[in-house]
Structures are given as structure tokens and as C-alpha cells.
Design an enzyme around this catalytic site. Structure first.
Site, PDB file in Angstrom:
ATOM      1  N   GLU A 167       0.756  -1.344   0.088  1.00 51.78           N
ATOM      2  CA  GLU A 167      -0.302   0.297  -0.329  1.00 51.78           C
ATOM      3  C   GLU A 167       0.759   1.197  -0.092  1.00 51.78           C
ATOM      4  O   GLU A 167       0.897   2.258   1.387  1.00 51.78           O
ATOM      5  CB  GLU A 167      -0.889   0.076   1.382  1.00 51.78           C
ATOM      6  CG  GLU A 167      -1.777  -1.754   1.114  1.00 51.78           C
ATOM      7  CD  GLU A 167      -2.470  -1.791   2.159  1.00 51.78           C
ATOM      8  OE1 GLU A 167      -2.558  -0.758   3.044  1.00 51.78           O
ATOM      9  OE2 GLU A 167      -3.310  -2.295   2.345  1.00 51.78           O
ATOM     10  N   HIS A 186      -3.373   4.042   4.861  1.00 52.28           N
ATOM     11  CA  HIS A 186      -4.034   2.648   4.640  1.00 52.28           C
ATOM     12  C   HIS A 186      -3.898   2.820   3.119  1.00 52.28           C
ATOM     13  O   HIS A 186      -3.805   3.935   2.190  1.00 52.28           O
ATOM     14  CB  HIS A 186      -4.205   1.921   4.575  1.00 52.28           C
ATOM     15  CG  HIS A 186      -3.772   1.239   6.278  1.00 52.28           C
ATOM     16  ND1 HIS A 186      -3.640  -0.547   6.476  1.00 52.28           N
ATOM     17  CD2 HIS A 186      -3.748   1.148   7.640  1.00 52.28           C
ATOM     18  CE1 HIS A 186      -3.226  -1.127   7.942  1.00 52.28           C
ATOM     19  NE2 HIS A 186      -3.068   0.118   8.188  1.00 52.28           N
ATOM     20  N   GLU A 195      -8.153   5.202   4.586  1.00 48.75           N
ATOM     21  CA  GLU A 195      -7.802   5.027   3.602  1.00 48.75           C
ATOM     22  C   GLU A 195      -7.669   5.173   2.605  1.00 48.75           C
ATOM     23  O   GLU A 195      -8.385   5.871   1.776  1.00 48.75           O
ATOM     24  CB  GLU A 195      -8.661   3.374   3.949  1.00 48.75           C
ATOM     25  CG  GLU A 195      -8.530   2.456   4.741  1.00 48.75           C
ATOM     26  CD  GLU A 195      -7.845   1.180   4.490  1.00 48.75           C
ATOM     27  OE1 GLU A 195      -7.204   1.494   3.387  1.00 48.75           O
ATOM     28  OE2 GLU A 195      -7.641   0.604   5.652  1.00 48.75           O
TER      29      GLU A 195
END
Length: 380
Positions: free
Chosen positions: A174, A264, A340
């Protein structure tokens, strides 16, 4: 024609590469793990005929058994000629095979799952940061492969100051996470930025730009050198299996935490979003109020963020205590969020050329500094 992954974060296995129109490839598993999805390789083309090169068609034939197959839907691979500027290439997925195509303009081209963030760039990041009078570069210990666990302490302790932690790349594939951190740090250390200066008067930052340097160099998607998913190691880490988490946790106990962001990327969802720790035992109304306010601030700051799509919230008391955000939020009773970002594009602001990118990740990191600024007085 030659295909190679013998470099930092490289990952591919060549099955057949005699015909440019039918190149057969496989992604290698993370070491001692069933996870795989990250790929990164170099294609050296044959000499051009009449000044033109044929279209190269690459088939990743084991994509259908990857860790997150929904990540291939509406996904486009990235390519680069100079390893600096990455662009999207036409990509299809038929349920088993991921296929992407390019007629190369130059002799050599790199392909990857997302814009890579090399270990050398990581070293440049932490060592250039330490040149600031506000920053200290600390080494918490070593990983299983003998790499440094680097921590940046930015700001000076003082009465009433808050303690804010950021970690990134628990899952090494990631890479957008470290691009985010680069933008965040770059702005935080900008002496001419009023937001940064005001924040450093009120808080001390502890930042781990890369929680998983071994997995990053090895070309892993999700695990460290021995196949440990670090974001499932926070309850009982060990120096034998997950020294990265063990060492960071020890430092957290030393400093305390008022706010935590764990950065992330999500394979499937084409949006930026937050995931909180609603299901931990210590969660209460004050915690919820902090979460709600931070999301409202981000919605006002940047159109790249949204709160309509994301993960389902855990039921009270049902959160997985081994996840970093859950463990920190419960242990320190603080505002704790997982950030995210997409591997694909941001559906809210699509870009056909680059999709969600390294640059956009970095800019989002800079925007988040404004969000932290508007939250810092509310944390305790």
C-alpha cells in the site's frame, strides 16, 4: 525482450515471454504467506522496427486467486519510463486473468500495481527530515531482515502539548500510504506554513513512515519477512514474529497518545475514507464526538474525501483487538482512525491519465495536516 523483478520491491514470475502479444506472468506470494497482489517489474523491449514497437500484451494468469480479487474490477495498472511519472494503461479482468497492454515508446518500461515508494526514497525522506531543527530521527530497533525501524519525532515537549502519532505501510504494497506521509511531513516541516507552525506550538508528532520495510523491499503486498500481517499483531506482538509492531508499541507506551492515524490503501473501494474503532470496549460518546468532528472537518477541507462509502462499523465490544487502530484507540482512549486511499481512482474526482496517484496521495497528506490543526484543541 527481457522481463526482470530483480530490484527493490520487484515482484513477478515469467511463465512465457517469447511473443510480445502474449506475455504470460504470475505474481509471487508474500514469503511464508498466502497473500499476493503487488506486482512490479521491468520490461526491456526488442529493438524497434521502422521506429515503432509492437503492442505488448501482459497476462497475469494467477490474478483470479489473488488476495483481493475485487481489487481488479475497474482497475488499471500503472507504467513509467523514468520511474518518476506513472500513468495508467488499458487493463481488463475476466475473472481469472488480469491483462494490460502498452506499445512502448522507449526501450525500457516499468509496470506496477501502484506507484512504488522505494526503500531508498524512504531513506531520503527520513534523513532529509532530520535536517530540520524541529525533527529528530530515532531508530527504535531492527527488523527481521536487519533494517532500521525509523521514527521521526517532530516538535518539542511542553506543558499541555498533545501527542500525535502517524504510522504508514503496515501493509507494504500500500505504497500510497508513504506518499501520503511524505506530503504530511513536507508541510509539517515548512517553516513558512502557518498551520504547521501553529500545530508545533500545540503538539508533538511521532511518525513511522514505513512500518514494514522488509515487506516493502521484498515486494510483498501485506506481510513482513516471515509472513506476519502486522495489522493483526497489535495485541501480542513479539520480537521473533513482529518486531516492527513490538518496537513501536513500546515507544507508544513511553509517549502516550492523544491522536492516532494509521495510513493504508484499499484494493476494492475507489474512494478515500476513514475507519474508526467504534467496536472497542473503551469507545464512548466523547470518542464518537471526536470522530464525527474530524470527518466533518475533512469534508469541508477537501473534495477528495467522503464519508458515504467505507467499511461497516463494528458492533459495540466486537472490534478485532489485534488491529492497530483498535488497539491504540482502546489502550489510550484516544481518537484513532485508519485512513484508506484507493489503488484505483477516486470516483468523486476521476483522472483518466493517472487515476489515484502518488501526487494526489501526497496532497491528501498535506490536507490532513489542516484537519489535525482543527482537532488538536479538542483531543483532551
Amino acid at each position: 525482450m527481457q522481463i526482470s523483478d530483480n530490484f527493490d520491491s520487484g515482484n513477478i514470475r515469467v511463465i512465457e515471454a517469447s511473443d510480445p502479444s502474449n506475455i504470460q506472468l504470475e505474481i509471487k506470494h508474500d514469503n511464508q504467506s498466502d497473500f499476493y497482489q503487488w506486482f512490479h517489474f521491468k520490461l526491456q523491449t526488442d529493438p524497434a522496427e521502422n521506429g515503432e514497437r509492437p503492442e505488448h500484451v501482459m497476462h497475469i494468469i494467477n490474478a483470479g486467486d489473488a488476495a483481493y480479487v475485487e481489487g481488479w474490477e475497474d482497475y488499471q495498472a500503472v507504467a513509467s519510463y523514468d520511474r518518476d511519472h506513472w500513468f495508467r494503461v488499458p487493463t481488463t479482468y475476466d475473472g481469472k486473468t488480469l491483462t494490460f497492454t502498452l506499445a512502448p515508446e522507449y526501450d525500457s518500461v516499468y509496470f506496477a500495481y501502484f506507484s512504488p515508494y522505494s526503500y531508498e526514497r524512504h531513506q531520503d525522506l527520513v534523513h532529509s527530515a532530520q535536517m530540520s531543527p524541529d525533527c529528530q530521527l530515532q531508530v527504535l530497533g531492527q527488523t527481521l531482515d536487519g533494517r532500521d525501524m525509523s521514527l521521526l519525532k517532530i516538535g518539542q515537549e511542553g506543558e499541555g502539548k498533545k501527542t500525535i502519532w502517524l504510522t504508514a505501510r503496515q501493509h507494504p504494497g500500500e505504497t500510497m500510504a508513504e506518499w501520503f506521509i511524505e506530503g504530511f511531513i513536507d508541510r509539517l516541516l515548512d517553516e513558512d506554513d502557518g498551520v504547521a507552525r501553529a500545530l508545533l506550538n500545540k503538539a508533538v508528532f511521532y511518525i513511522v513512515p514505513n512500518m514494514n520495510p522488509d515487506g516493502s523491499v521484498r515486494g510483498h503486498l501485506r506481510t513482513n519477512a516471515v509472513g506476519a500481517n502486522l495489522n493483526r499483531e497489535w495485541l501480542e506482538p513479539s520480537m521473533e514474529r513482529s518486531p516492527e509492531v513490538f518496537l513501536v508499541r513500546e515507544k507508544m507506551f513511553e509517549t502516550g497518545i492523544d491522536m492516532f492515524l494509521d495510513i493504508h490503501g484499499d484494493e476494492a473501494l475507489p474512494v478515500n475514507f476513514l475507519a474508526g474503532c467504534e467496536g472497542v470496549v473503551a469507545y464512548d460518546e466523547r470518542h464518537k464526538a471526536l470522530e464525527d468532528k474530524f470527518k466533518e472537518i475533512l469534508l469541508a477541507i477537501t473534495p477528495e474525501f467522503q464519508d458515504d462509502r467505507g467499511y461497516e462499523k463494528d458492533e459495540p465490544g466486537k472490534a478485532n483487538p489485534t488491529v492497530g487502530t483498535n488497539w491504540v484507540g482502546n489502550q489510550f482512549k484516544c481518537l484513532a482512525y485508519t485512513v484508506e486511499m484507493p489503488f484505483k481512482d477516486n470516483d468523486l474526482l476521476p483522472d483518466a491519465t493517472v487515476g489515484w496517484s502518488d501526487t494526489r496521495s501526497s496532497l491528501l497528506g498535506r490536507d490532513f495536516l489542516t484537519g489535525v490543526y482543527h482537532m488538536v484543541d479538542e483531543l483532551r
